[in-house]
Motif scaffolding. Structure first.
Motif, short mmCIF file in Angstrom:
data_model
loop_
_atom_site.label_atom_id
_atom_site.label_comp_id
_atom_site.label_asym_id
_atom_site.label_seq_id
_atom_site.Cartn_x
_atom_site.Cartn_y
_atom_site.Cartn_z
N GLN A 268 2.15 2.09 -3.51
CA GLN A 268 1.09 2.39 -4.39
C GLN A 268 0.76 4.06 -3.96
O GLN A 268 0.61 4.79 -4.99
N GLN A 269 0.68 4.25 -2.65
CA GLN A 269 0.56 5.66 -2.38
C GLN A 269 1.76 6.42 -2.79
O GLN A 269 1.35 7.82 -3.24
N GLN A 270 2.90 5.97 -2.74
CA GLN A 270 4.10 6.74 -3.26
C GLN A 270 4.09 7.05 -4.88
O GLN A 270 4.38 8.15 -5.28
N SER B 249 -3.11 3.84 -10.72
CA SER B 249 -2.69 2.88 -9.82
C SER B 249 -3.78 2.30 -8.86
O SER B 249 -4.68 3.17 -8.64
N HIS C 98 -3.89 -0.53 -5.49
CA HIS C 98 -3.31 -1.60 -4.44
C HIS C 98 -4.09 -2.80 -4.67
O HIS C 98 -5.21 -3.12 -4.28
N ALA D 252 0.41 -1.78 5.64
CA ALA D 252 0.66 -0.38 4.82
C ALA D 252 2.06 -0.71 4.17
O ALA D 252 2.19 -0.33 3.29
N ASN D 253 2.90 -1.29 4.89
CA ASN D 253 4.34 -1.23 4.46
C ASN D 253 5.00 -2.59 3.86
O ASN D 253 6.07 -2.64 3.30
N LEU E 258 0.89 -1.21 0.05
CA LEU E 258 -0.06 -0.01 -0.02
C LEU E 258 0.78 1.24 0.11
O LEU E 258 0.40 2.09 -0.90
N ALA E 259 1.92 1.21 0.72
CA ALA E 259 2.87 2.51 0.79
C ALA E 259 3.44 2.74 -0.54
O ALA E 259 3.47 4.03 -0.88
N GLN F 36 1.26 7.06 -6.61
CA GLN F 36 0.22 8.14 -6.93
C GLN F 36 0.77 9.37 -6.59
O GLN F 36 0.51 10.30 -7.49
N GLN F 37 1.45 9.60 -5.51
CA GLN F 37 1.94 10.96 -5.45
C GLN F 37 2.97 11.60 -6.38
O GLN F 37 3.06 12.71 -6.47
#
Length: 395
Positions: free
Chosen positions: A134-136, A145, A147, A299-300, A131-132, A138-139
């Motif tokens: 995927q969030q990176q 993208s 998860h 998350a990680n 997840l982390a 996206q940013q």
């Protein structure tokens, strides 16, 4: 939908088993026609068990491989798939360059790596296992993208899927033994470091506790690990540590275990079998998967970085689990509940099928700028180019 699944060599471990299970479930649950393209390897038996035909890709020393890209183009021209699903970063890059840009074939990439592969094309639909990450992504501009946690067949990987006593008999585990199972590629990497710490923990604890350790897997570090295990066994006066080699179907080892130590997919399968899990990583990282750590690991990813304490954190956790059967039972049930809620193959195949339909229906938008960006990053980081025998973002 006709889906061409493009995966790495069918070696034991990594994400290949998940790719096979997802492809079979998309066929059985959603009616997809599957063409599976990957290098030959021992998981071909799993392909046969799932009745998936394999179109073998050529071997190569390094990735990306022009030979594999050429064969992929020929296969796409012959099969005319509606969509290509590339598992992991290097296969995604090869499919992007070979067929998405030039033949306008829709593409979806699944990157299960623990860190973001910056050279991946940002305009392609991409799923990330962490997840982390995927969030990176996206940013940092990934336009589409999602998860996608590691999918797991919860019927085949379940506490009652394998007879526990038969499995312990096969593993030659005594009635009073406490069996620790570690499932890993025996490579000279952070995995080997954690395995060396496990052997040292057994050497320290083996006189006071009836512990057994089975390190299941194979690779270049096996001789070093076997040497250490032999010395520890000699010191303890019993065969406390064994290296039985790789297992095409590792489920009996999980079924026989009293606890599992590992990271990534091996930790996940341990939880699916209802076992308490010690998650490992780099620099002697070791943490229990429990209610206090579950959110962070979700998350990680199931790994971490420690403080290089020579394995004493792992040793303390082994003692804690070995001396508290109620804790083992409680954490086993907690882990099974977690994978049921977050990693169920049926639910994730439904989510992924929806992504596939969207990726198929969105016209390919490969841009010269996007391709140049990937090429520049590749050339800049070429010194990190992965051997084809390992794979980028290996889990």
């Amino acid at each position: 939908m006709k889906l061409l699944v493009f995966a790495h060599r069918l070696d034991l471990g990594g994400t290949q088993a998940h790719a096979i299970e997802m492809a079979a479930r998309l066929r059985d649950r959603h009616g997809y026609q599957i063409v599976f393209h990957a290098g030959a390897g021992p998981l071909q038996q799993m392909m046969d068990d799932h009745r998936l035909p394999l179109v073998v890709s050529p071997d190569a020393r390094f990735q990306p491989s022009l030979a594999r890209m050429r064969v992929l183009r020929e296969l796409v021209a012959r099969e005319k798939p509606d969509l290509i699903h590339a598992w992991d970063a290097w296969q995604g890059i090869e499919a992007f360059c070979a067929v998405h840009m030039t033949m306008q074939v829709p593409l979806i990439i699944s990157d299960m790596g623990m860190t973001l592969s910056h050279m991946l094309p940002r305009q392609v639909t991409t799923t990330f296992g962490v997840l982390a990450v995927q969030q990176q992504a996206q940013q940092q501009g990934w336009q589409r993208s999602a998860h996608l946690p590691l999918p797991l067949d919860l019927n085949r990987n379940a506490p009652d899927a394998i007879d526990r006593q038969q499995a312990r008999d096969v593993m030659r585990v005594g009635r009073d033994d406490l069996l620790i199972v570690a499932m890993a590629r025996l490579t000279h990497s952070m995995k080997a470091e954690s395995l060396l710490h496990m052997i040292e923990c057994l050497r320290r604890l083996g006189r006071q506790l009836p512990l057994r350790l089975a390190i299941v897997g194979d690779g270049g570090a096996r001789a070093e690990l076997q040497h250490m295990a032999t010395r520890a066994n000699r010191e303890l006066g019993r065969k406390a540590i064994s290296l039985p080699g790789a297992m095409t179907d590792p489920r009996p080892a999980y079924a026989a275990a009293d606890m599992v130590i590992g990271m990534g997919a091996s930790a996940l399968r341990g939880m699916a079998f209802g076992k308490p899990v010690i998650v490992t990583g780099d620099l002697a990282f070791a943490r229990l998967f429990d209610p206090g750590t579950a959110e962070w690991f979700t998350a990680n990813g199931l790994h971490g970085v420690g403080d290089d304490d020579d394995g004493y954190a792992m040793q303390r956790l082994i003692v804690q689990l070995a001396t508290d059967p109620q804790l083992r039972d409680r954490l086993g049930r907690f882990g099974r509940d977690h994978v049921t809620r977050h990693h169920d193959l049926d639910r994730l195949s439904d989510d992924f099928a929806a992504l596939c339909r969207t990726a198929r229906d969105v016209p390919p938008q490969p841009t010269v700028g996007g391709a140049m960006r990937s090429a520049v990053i590749y050339l800049r980081e070429r010194r990190f180019r992965a051997s084809c025998f390992r794979g980028l973002g290996e889990t």
